[in-house]
Design a protein around this motif. Structure first.
Motif, short mmCIF file in Angstrom:
data_model
loop_
_atom_site.label_atom_id
_atom_site.label_comp_id
_atom_site.label_asym_id
_atom_site.label_seq_id
_atom_site.Cartn_x
_atom_site.Cartn_y
_atom_site.Cartn_z
N MET A 93 34.89 95.71 73.30
CA MET A 93 34.23 96.97 72.96
C MET A 93 33.98 97.04 71.46
N LEU A 94 32.80 97.51 71.10
CA LEU A 94 32.46 97.75 69.69
C LEU A 94 32.76 99.20 69.36
N THR A 95 33.47 99.39 68.25
CA THR A 95 33.73 100.73 67.76
C THR A 95 33.39 100.79 66.28
N VAL A 96 32.38 101.56 65.96
CA VAL A 96 32.01 101.82 64.57
C VAL A 96 32.58 103.18 64.20
N GLU A 97 33.45 103.18 63.19
CA GLU A 97 34.19 104.40 62.85
C GLU A 97 33.83 104.90 61.45
N ASN A 98 33.09 106.00 61.41
CA ASN A 98 32.91 106.78 60.17
C ASN A 98 32.47 105.92 58.98
N ILE A 99 31.45 105.08 59.20
CA ILE A 99 31.07 104.18 58.11
C ILE A 99 30.06 104.85 57.17
N ASP A 100 30.18 104.49 55.90
CA ASP A 100 29.22 104.83 54.86
C ASP A 100 28.67 103.53 54.30
N LEU A 101 27.38 103.50 54.04
CA LEU A 101 26.75 102.30 53.50
C LEU A 101 25.79 102.71 52.39
N TYR A 102 25.82 101.93 51.31
CA TYR A 102 24.98 102.22 50.15
C TYR A 102 24.14 101.00 49.80
N TYR A 103 22.94 101.25 49.28
CA TYR A 103 22.15 100.25 48.57
C TYR A 103 22.10 100.71 47.12
N GLY A 104 22.95 100.12 46.28
CA GLY A 104 23.07 100.63 44.93
C GLY A 104 23.61 102.04 44.95
N ALA A 105 22.89 102.97 44.34
CA ALA A 105 23.33 104.37 44.32
C ALA A 105 22.81 105.17 45.51
N SER A 123 29.41 106.97 63.41
CA SER A 123 30.31 106.43 64.43
C SER A 123 29.52 106.21 65.72
N VAL A 124 29.65 105.01 66.30
CA VAL A 124 29.03 104.70 67.60
C VAL A 124 29.95 103.73 68.34
N THR A 125 29.75 103.63 69.64
CA THR A 125 30.50 102.66 70.44
C THR A 125 29.53 101.91 71.36
N ALA A 126 29.94 100.73 71.79
CA ALA A 126 29.17 99.95 72.76
C ALA A 126 30.16 99.16 73.61
N GLU A 127 29.97 99.20 74.92
CA GLU A 127 30.90 98.55 75.84
C GLU A 127 30.20 97.47 76.65
N PRO A 128 30.93 96.46 77.09
CA PRO A 128 30.33 95.42 77.95
C PRO A 128 29.70 96.04 79.19
N GLY A 129 28.53 95.50 79.55
CA GLY A 129 27.83 96.02 80.72
C GLY A 129 27.06 97.29 80.45
N GLN A 130 26.93 97.66 79.19
CA GLN A 130 26.22 98.88 78.84
C GLN A 130 25.27 98.62 77.68
N VAL A 131 24.28 99.52 77.56
CA VAL A 131 23.34 99.49 76.43
C VAL A 131 23.49 100.78 75.65
N THR A 132 23.83 100.66 74.39
CA THR A 132 23.85 101.80 73.48
C THR A 132 22.55 101.78 72.69
N CYS A 133 21.71 102.80 72.87
CA CYS A 133 20.42 102.86 72.19
C CYS A 133 20.52 103.75 70.96
N ILE A 134 20.05 103.22 69.84
CA ILE A 134 19.98 103.97 68.59
C ILE A 134 18.53 104.35 68.37
N LEU A 135 18.25 105.64 68.40
CA LEU A 135 16.88 106.14 68.30
C LEU A 135 16.69 106.88 66.98
N GLY A 136 15.43 107.00 66.59
CA GLY A 136 15.12 107.75 65.37
C GLY A 136 13.83 107.26 64.75
N ARG A 137 13.33 108.05 63.81
CA ARG A 137 12.10 107.68 63.10
C ARG A 137 12.36 106.51 62.16
N ASN A 138 11.30 106.02 61.55
CA ASN A 138 11.43 104.99 60.51
C ASN A 138 12.22 105.53 59.33
N GLY A 139 13.07 104.70 58.76
CA GLY A 139 13.74 105.05 57.52
C GLY A 139 14.95 105.95 57.64
#
Length: 231
Positions: A1-13, A21-37
């Motif tokens: 199982m994938l567990t992403v917990e409360n991550i912050d990511l920066y490009y420079g400032a 936070s997201v999860t993904a389990e075997p036998g399942q599809v976790t879809c991440i939706l949203g506009r560009n950018g």
């Protein structure tokens, strides 16, 4: 199982991900939706190790991947179909597929037959250079290359982008097949709601680097999801 917990990511400032936070389990599809950018690709880059995170954790099968290099994550079963495909244009289809061998023990260095079952055109073009293939064929090649590594976690970043409708259907059938085998967790970034919702077990909608909606498709209001994808 994938567990992403409360991550912050920066490009420079500039902060690209905020407490995600997201999860993904075997036998399942976790879809991440949203506009560009809104941070979808940044999330995928953080999971694959191509971009480091500032805080939070990324766990796969209970192991913290957060500080591992991309190649170390790949050896643990993480494979990526990146946005833009990133196939090798001067290598043949066969050679592109065989780049996945580097992660495998010598006795397992073969191309699985299911690659050609799902994408017969690749078998027909084994000696053609990758750069001579159409965009849709290159996308099939990118998925096939990932499959060669026998992944346990498959990250797919907008596999339908710029692809003709007939090949989009082939890609959808391939994702459904991999999901239904039950041994692979799939994270799928998409902008096309209808394509994603047919495959999704769970959905997370992003805006401005955050998760603004999450749940099973049946739990979410379609109009609200679509609004976040268009405003």
């Amino acid at each position: 199982m994938l567990t992403v917990e409360n991550i912050d990511l920066y490009y420079g400032a500039a902060q690209a991900l905020r407490d995600v936070s997201v999860t993904a389990e075997p036998g399942q599809v976790t879809c991440i939706l949203g506009r560009n950018g809104v941070g979808k690709t940044s999330l995928m880059r953080s999971i694959s190790g191509r971009q480091g995170i500032r805080s939070g954790r990324i766990l796969w099968e209970g192991r913290d991947l957060s500080r591992l290099r991309p190649d170390a994550r790949a050896r643990l079963g993480v494979a990526t179909v990146p946005q833009g495909r990133e196939i090798f244009p001067l290598l043949t289809v066969r050679e592109n597929l065989e780049t996945g061998f580097a992660l495998l023990p010598r006795k397992e260095r073969r191309i699985p037959e299911e690659v050609f079952d799902l994408f017969p055109v690749l078998a027909e073009m084994m000696n053609r250079r990758g750069g001579d293939l159409s965009g849709g064929q290159q996308q099939q090649l990118a998925i096939g290359r990932a499959m060669v590594t026998r992944p346990k976690l498959l990250l797919m970043d907008e596999p339908t982008e710029g692809i003709q409708p007939s090949i989009i259907k082939d890609i959808g059938r391939a994702i459904a097949y991999l999901r239904d085998q039950g041994h692979m967790a799939i994270v799928l970034v998409e902008q096309f709601f209808d394509f994603a919702i047919e495959l999704a077990t769970r959905v997370a909608v992003m805006d401005r680097g955050r998760i603004v909606l999450a749940g099973r498709p049946s739990e979410l209001d379609e109009a609200e999801v679509r609004r976040w994808m268009t405003v």
